[in-house]
Motif scaffolding. Structure first.
Motif, mmCIF file in Angstrom:
data_model
loop_
_atom_site.group_PDB
_atom_site.id
_atom_site.type_symbol
_atom_site.label_atom_id
_atom_site.label_comp_id
_atom_site.label_asym_id
_atom_site.label_seq_id
_atom_site.Cartn_x
_atom_site.Cartn_y
_atom_site.Cartn_z
ATOM 1 N N GLU A 146 0.845 -1.192 0.000
ATOM 2 C CA GLU A 146 0.000 0.000 0.000
ATOM 3 C C GLU A 146 0.887 1.251 0.000
ATOM 4 O O GLU A 146 1.929 1.274 0.662
ATOM 5 N N ILE A 147 0.480 2.260 -0.736
ATOM 6 C CA ILE A 147 1.206 3.526 -0.712
ATOM 7 C C ILE A 147 0.240 4.642 -0.317
ATOM 8 O O ILE A 147 -0.944 4.620 -0.678
ATOM 9 N N TYR A 148 0.760 5.602 0.428
ATOM 10 C CA TYR A 148 -0.062 6.670 0.980
ATOM 11 C C TYR A 148 0.601 7.999 0.616
ATOM 12 O O TYR A 148 1.615 8.373 1.201
ATOM 13 N N LEU A 149 0.027 8.642 -0.364
ATOM 14 C CA LEU A 149 0.559 9.919 -0.806
ATOM 15 C C LEU A 149 -0.155 11.052 -0.085
ATOM 16 O O LEU A 149 -1.285 10.898 0.393
ATOM 17 N N LEU A 150 0.511 12.187 -0.004
ATOM 18 C CA LEU A 150 -0.059 13.348 0.680
ATOM 19 C C LEU A 150 -1.322 13.803 -0.044
ATOM 20 O O LEU A 150 -1.346 13.939 -1.274
ATOM 21 N N THR A 151 -2.390 14.024 0.720
ATOM 22 C CA THR A 151 -3.662 14.439 0.132
ATOM 23 C C THR A 151 -3.805 15.965 0.212
ATOM 24 O O THR A 151 -3.145 16.623 1.029
ATOM 25 N N PRO A 152 -4.669 16.545 -0.605
ATOM 26 C CA PRO A 152 -4.925 18.002 -0.500
ATOM 27 C C PRO A 152 -5.389 18.404 0.909
ATOM 28 O O PRO A 152 -5.022 19.466 1.407
ATOM 29 N N ALA A 153 -6.204 17.551 1.545
ATOM 30 C CA ALA A 153 -6.673 17.878 2.900
ATOM 31 C C ALA A 153 -5.498 17.963 3.863
ATOM 32 O O ALA A 153 -5.463 18.832 4.755
ATOM 33 N N GLU A 154 -4.512 17.081 3.697
ATOM 34 C CA GLU A 154 -3.346 17.094 4.593
ATOM 35 C C GLU A 154 -2.444 18.288 4.296
ATOM 36 O O GLU A 154 -1.820 18.845 5.212
ATOM 37 N N GLU A 155 -2.359 18.668 3.055
ATOM 38 C CA GLU A 155 -1.601 19.878 2.745
ATOM 39 C C GLU A 155 -2.252 21.095 3.406
ATOM 40 O O GLU A 155 -1.570 22.006 3.881
ATOM 41 N N ALA A 156 -3.593 21.084 3.473
ATOM 42 C CA ALA A 156 -4.309 22.208 4.075
ATOM 43 C C ALA A 156 -4.154 22.234 5.591
ATOM 44 O O ALA A 156 -4.053 23.304 6.201
ATOM 45 N N THR A 157 -4.136 21.053 6.254
ATOM 46 C CA THR A 157 -4.019 21.038 7.724
ATOM 47 C C THR A 157 -2.605 21.361 8.183
ATOM 48 O O THR A 157 -2.386 21.661 9.357
ATOM 49 N N GLY A 158 -1.643 21.282 7.271
ATOM 50 C CA GLY A 158 -0.292 21.717 7.604
ATOM 51 C C GLY A 158 0.527 20.686 8.341
ATOM 52 O O GLY A 158 1.127 19.806 7.717
ATOM 53 N N ASP A 159 0.562 20.770 9.678
ATOM 54 C CA ASP A 159 1.484 19.934 10.437
ATOM 55 C C ASP A 159 0.836 18.688 11.033
ATOM 56 O O ASP A 159 1.425 18.025 11.879
ATOM 57 N N HIS A 160 -0.367 18.341 10.624
ATOM 58 C CA HIS A 160 -0.971 17.124 11.151
ATOM 59 C C HIS A 160 -1.943 16.534 10.125
ATOM 60 O O HIS A 160 -2.434 17.232 9.233
ATOM 61 N N SER A 161 -2.190 15.240 10.287
ATOM 62 C CA SER A 161 -3.108 14.519 9.405
ATOM 63 C C SER A 161 -4.260 13.968 10.225
ATOM 64 O O SER A 161 -4.074 13.494 11.345
ATOM 65 N N LEU A 162 -5.454 14.031 9.639
ATOM 66 C CA LEU A 162 -6.647 13.467 10.270
ATOM 67 C C LEU A 162 -7.128 12.229 9.511
ATOM 68 O O LEU A 162 -8.257 11.783 9.685
ATOM 69 N N SER A 205 9.258 20.417 17.652
ATOM 70 C CA SER A 205 7.953 20.777 17.077
ATOM 71 C C SER A 205 7.666 19.963 15.824
ATOM 72 O O SER A 205 8.583 19.594 15.070
ATOM 73 N N PRO A 206 6.385 19.677 15.565
ATOM 74 C CA PRO A 206 6.031 18.989 14.330
ATOM 75 C C PRO A 206 6.292 19.857 13.108
ATOM 76 O O PRO A 206 6.230 21.084 13.182
ATOM 77 N N VAL A 207 6.585 19.194 11.996
ATOM 78 C CA VAL A 207 6.864 19.905 10.755
ATOM 79 C C VAL A 207 5.642 19.810 9.844
ATOM 80 O O VAL A 207 4.734 19.000 10.072
ATOM 81 N N ALA A 208 5.629 20.645 8.823
ATOM 82 C CA ALA A 208 4.579 20.547 7.803
ATOM 83 C C ALA A 208 4.714 19.196 7.104
ATOM 84 O O ALA A 208 5.823 18.717 6.834
ATOM 85 N N LEU A 209 3.586 18.574 6.805
ATOM 86 C CA LEU A 209 3.627 17.245 6.199
ATOM 87 C C LEU A 209 4.316 17.254 4.841
ATOM 88 O O LEU A 209 4.821 16.227 4.385
ATOM 89 N N THR A 210 4.342 18.391 4.188
ATOM 90 C CA THR A 210 5.021 18.493 2.893
ATOM 91 C C THR A 210 6.527 18.299 3.019
ATOM 92 O O THR A 210 7.215 18.026 2.034
ATOM 93 N N GLU A 211 7.079 18.444 4.241
ATOM 94 C CA GLU A 211 8.514 18.270 4.461
ATOM 95 C C GLU A 211 8.901 16.830 4.752
ATOM 96 O O GLU A 211 10.076 16.482 4.742
ATOM 97 N N VAL A 212 7.915 15.992 5.036
ATOM 98 C CA VAL A 212 8.200 14.602 5.395
ATOM 99 C C VAL A 212 8.498 13.808 4.125
ATOM 100 O O VAL A 212 7.732 13.874 3.152
ATOM 101 N N PRO A 213 9.610 13.041 4.071
ATOM 102 C CA PRO A 213 9.894 12.234 2.878
ATOM 103 C C PRO A 213 8.726 11.315 2.543
ATOM 104 O O PRO A 213 8.065 10.768 3.439
#
Length: 867
Positions: free
Chosen positions: A600-616, A700-708
């Motif tokens: 399974e692969i999990y790519l960053l979603t638009p919703a996660e880009e919008a929430t910034g430093d956390h995923s729901l 501190s948590p980072v923006a999800l866009t920075e996570v490999p």
């Protein structure tokens, strides 16, 4: 003379009765106090009581054995006493420090008074030489349950040996009583273990011979195993003395003095290496104790003895312990883990000792054993101990830990065909490793047919060799399991190999090769921008990588030494490429040892880009707490233990991920909370919350866009697995009213990425499966047409709805995949095999004999109009 004796006895009895009344002492102490009485004691007691009432508050503080100040307080009484009265007053002070309920105390703080009585007793002990009659009285206070053991035992240790020897019967009785308490593991006396040990040592010093029965009463877990499995050891000369010595085991490493003392005792044990091996072989068979306290899951005395036995394996000459590595490996894997997936280890001290002893051997067998132990344990401190041991060996060899482990994977004497055959009196015995990684021993029956068990003549003529071969088979299976876990880790991290070591230690190795040749690899000969992927195939005496169309993309004989190799990961590739690899593996029926093409692969979603430093993405789920905690632990997550206590019903689960390409480490954090803390522990549920990522070392948590992308995908994969397996929606028998809307919504809702991969696998398998003409694959369901009804099996939860009214059908999975069924990535019992098992069952629904399932199906059928 008789009248004088009678008068003395009368006065002693009257004094004893008065003390019972005045100080609220237990009635059972009256006869004892009459024996304690002596001329002048009543005056000393009266004077001391007066002083204690006057000075208890002013002298309160310090430790119970703190020195008394000179010239005032109790010393105004004690310093003028004769030696005999000093001894008797010591006993009196100890008695009152435990039981004083003085009627004359009035406003006096009885606890302060008890402390002062105990300080006075310790003061007298430091200046008193005991005689046999008063030492016997002191021991009687313990035997009558008036005083605890520490002070009387310490007094016996300090007394002249002839005086202590006169009290031998009392010491035996005291030791037997303390041992009985230890076996019962009473919480109230667990702190007395040290004094039990010291009493045993004192008895040995006084010439009292010990036996195993003294150490292990009936009902003692380890003692009972010893009696049953090795009754000869129960009477082995010198072994009881060695056990008593080990009751006070060494620390992290034995001192010279402890080693010398152990060597002397080992010399007194006939066939000591054989005895130590038999004892250590017992450890993994000791059942987990449900008693209170103690290290790990052993009764405390057995734990200390067996820890000492582990160090005996190092102290014995190495040539006499060729068995040490496999025996200590089994012991370390057992004691370095907890029951099930618990992080409460059975004994970290014992496991750490075994690891250090194995590491000291330092050869390839030792390294391989450490690797297998590492693949089993989960606790960070235990992993650190193993990694430190491996690092010490690796530093000597000038390689990394990973390279060391790869270089030392045993080949078990297997040839290029992954078999090894030997003759035992003309009977061939074959150890083999199949293409799918399954290992087996093969024999030939008396009729010349292949057999899984040795024929009777072979069992009778070579029992020891058969036992060794079965142990080797077990070790081979453990090695395959360890290497499979290593491949999973390297895939998730993106580890890179040089081409030479990769060929030697993976493709050409008879054990790791069974895994490597079923995995997709990528090769780069340039700057890391162009990677060519393929499955390994023989190429004469070399290897080639062939892509999903069968084209050669690389030949090992043509690759430069600078070429780099890594495991192919779908997160780096386009969906079309991933699909073609999946089709290729399914068409060729290649079952991969780890989930790679179907990962399974999990790519960053638009919703996660919008929430910034956390995923729901995995928030608002309801999980079975105990099951979720156990699963996350097996995946390497550490967690706060949630409980009903204030402030403890919320916490986090955390795991560190490594991205080899960027050389960075990341900590993923998942919020969890108990939904109803007052629920019974067995059915407790927890809710899920946000997921955040920190660089290791950053607060501190980072923006999800920075996570490999690799780190994000692997972390989300873990959480998807946790939700998919432990959500209440995955329980076909969930019938609690609480959370019912969530159950219905999730049990038949949209598919997660994990379930989407399952759907893709089914799409490739269905054309090859029996009954496929009655199956239809939809977006969320596998629709199965039976003889009685039509069913829809949800591809996420594996729950079932029956048409036409969507009635729920409860079918508890057996956990067994259909015999001979090819699955491209899951072991038997996985969710895909569960779905297929249910589909095969329901296709022939008229033949179902289970009354519970049949009744649910026929209820809808029999209720139809016209029936």
């Amino acid at each position: 003379m008789g009248a004088v004796d009678d008068d003395t006895a009368t006065r002693a009895g009257a004094w004893a009765a008065g003390m019972i009344s005045d100080h609220g002492l237990p009635p059972r102490a009256e006869e004892f106090l009459a024996r304690l009485h002596a001329p002048g004691l009543d005056t000393a007691v009266r004077d001391l009581d007066t002083v204690v009432r006057e000075t208890a508050a002013s002298l309160y503080g310090g430790y119970h054995d703190s020195p008394l100040p000179e010239d005032h307080g109790p010393r105004t009484v004690t310093d003028r006493l004769t030696p005999d009265l000093s001894r008797r007053l010591t006993v009196w002070c100890l008695l009152l420090s435990h039981h004083d309920r003085s009627r004359a105390a009035r406003d006096m703080d009885l606890y302060q008074a008890a402390v002062l009585y105990e300080r006075t007793a310790h003061h007298l002990l430091r200046r008193t030489a005991w005689e046999d009659d008063t030492l016997a009285l002191l021991l009687d206070t313990v035997l009558l349950d008036l005083v605890e053991a520490p002070v009387p035992v310490a007094a016996c240790e300090e007394a002249d040996e002839e005086v202590s020897r006169a009290c031998l019967d009392r010491l035996r009785e005291l030791r037997a009583r303390m041992h009985g308490d230890m076996v019962r593991e009473s919480a109230e006396i667990a702190h007395m273990w040290e004094w039990h040990v010291r009493t045993l040592r004192l008895l040995l010093r006084l010439g009292d011979t010990r036996s195993m029965a003294d150490l292990f009463a009936e009902g003692d877990l380890f003692g009972d195993l010893l009696r049953t499995r090795h009754p000869d050891l129960f009477t082995r000369q010198g072994l009881a003395d060695l056990f008593v010595h080990c009751l006070v085991p060494p620390g992290r490493r034995p001192t010279r003095a402890w080693r010398r003392a152990t060597e002397r005792r080992l010399a007194d044990v006939p066939r000591a290496p054989e005895a130590i091996r038999d004892l250590l072989d017992l450890v993994p068979t000791i059942p987990d104790s449900e008693g209170w306290g103690g290290p790990g899951h052993f009764q405390e005395h057995a734990h200390d003895i067996l820890t000492g036995m582990v160090w005996c394996a190092e102290i014995l000459p190495e040539e006499s312990t060729p068995w040490a590595i496999p025996v200590l490996e089994r012991l370390a894997r057992f004691t370095g883990t907890g029951p099930g997936t618990s992080k409460q280890l059975r004994s970290e001290r014992m496991a750490s000792a075994a690891v250090r002893i194995i590491a000291a051997r330092g050869d390839d067998r030792a390294v391989a054993a450490l690797g297998r132990i590492r693949g089993k344990v989960r606790k960070k401190t235990m992993l650190k101990t193993i990694d430190t041991a491996l690092s010490e060996i690796a530093d000597r060899e000038g390689v990394t830990n990973e390279e060391l482990l790869e270089r030392t994977v045993p080949d078990f004497g297997l040839g290029r065909d992954r078999t090894r055959t030997e003759l035992l009196d003309g009977h061939p015995v074959t150890l083999s490793l199949a293409d799918d990684g399954t290992a087996a021993l093969g024999f030939v029956s008396a009729k010349g047919r292949p057999a899984a068990s040795p024929p009777k003549p072979l069992r009778e003529s070579h029992p020891d060799r058969i036992k060794e071969l079965r142990a080797e088979l077990k070790e081979l299976r453990a090695t395959v399991s360890t290497e499979r876990a290593g491949a999973e880790t390297f895939l998730a991290q993106g580890r890179i190999w040089k081409v030479g070591p990769w060929v030697r230690h993976h493709l050409e190795h008879p054990v790791t090769g069974t895994l490597a040749r079923r995995l997709i690899w990528e090769v780069d000969t340039g700057d890391g921008r162009t990677w060519r992927a393929g499955l390994p195939e023989p190429d004469g005496d070399h290897w080639r990588l062939a892509d999903h169309d069968g084209r050669t993309v690389a030949r090992t004989r043509d690759l430069p030494d600078t070429a780099r190799v890594r495991l192919w990961h779908p997160v780096r590739h386009r969906p079309e490429t991933v699909r073609r690899w999946r089709d290729h593996l399914t068409d060729r029926e290649i079952a991969q040892p780890v989930k790679q093409a179907y990962r399974e692969i999990y790519l960053l979603t638009p919703a996660e880009e919008a929430t910034g430093d956390h995923s729901l993405r995995f928030a608002a789920h309801i999980l079975k707490y105990a099951q979720a905690r156990a699963l996350l632990t097996t995946r390497g997550w550490s967690q706060d233990a949630l409980s009903e206590w204030d402030g403890c019903d919320e916490g986090t689960a955390q795991r560190t991920y490594t991205d080899r390409e960027s050389g960075t480490a990341w900590r993923a954090t998942w919020d969890l909370r108990l939904i109803a803390p007052d629920e019974p522990v067995g059915v407790r549920t927890c809710g899920t919350g946000r997921v955040r990522f920190n660089r290791v070392g950053a607060p501190s948590p980072v923006a999800l866009t920075e996570v490999p992308a690799l780190v994000l995908s692997e972390a989300m994969r873990d959480l998807d697995l946790a939700v998919g397996v432990t959500s209440i929606a995955a329980d076909p028998e969930w019938d609690e009213a609480a959370h019912r809307p969530y159950w219905r919504r999730t049990a038949f809702g949209a598919l997660t990425e994990n379930a989407e991969v399952r759907r893709a696998a089914l799409a490739g398998l269905l054309p090859k499966l029996r009954g496929a003409d009655r199956w239809e694959l939809g977006d969320r369901f596998l629709r199965v047409r039976g003889d009685l009804r039509t069913y829809r099996i949800h591809l996420g939860s594996a729950n079932i709805l029956m048409e036409p009214d969507d009635a729920y059908l409860c079918v508890v999975p057996s956990g067994k995949a259909p015999a001979g069924l090819f699955l491209p990535f899951e072991d038997a019992g996985g969710r895909l095999s569960v779905i297929l098992s249910k589909a095969f069952l329901l296709t022939d629904d008229a033949a179902i004999t289970d009354p519970g399932i049949a009744a649910q199906i026929r209820r809808g059928v029999d209720d139809r109009p016209g029936r």
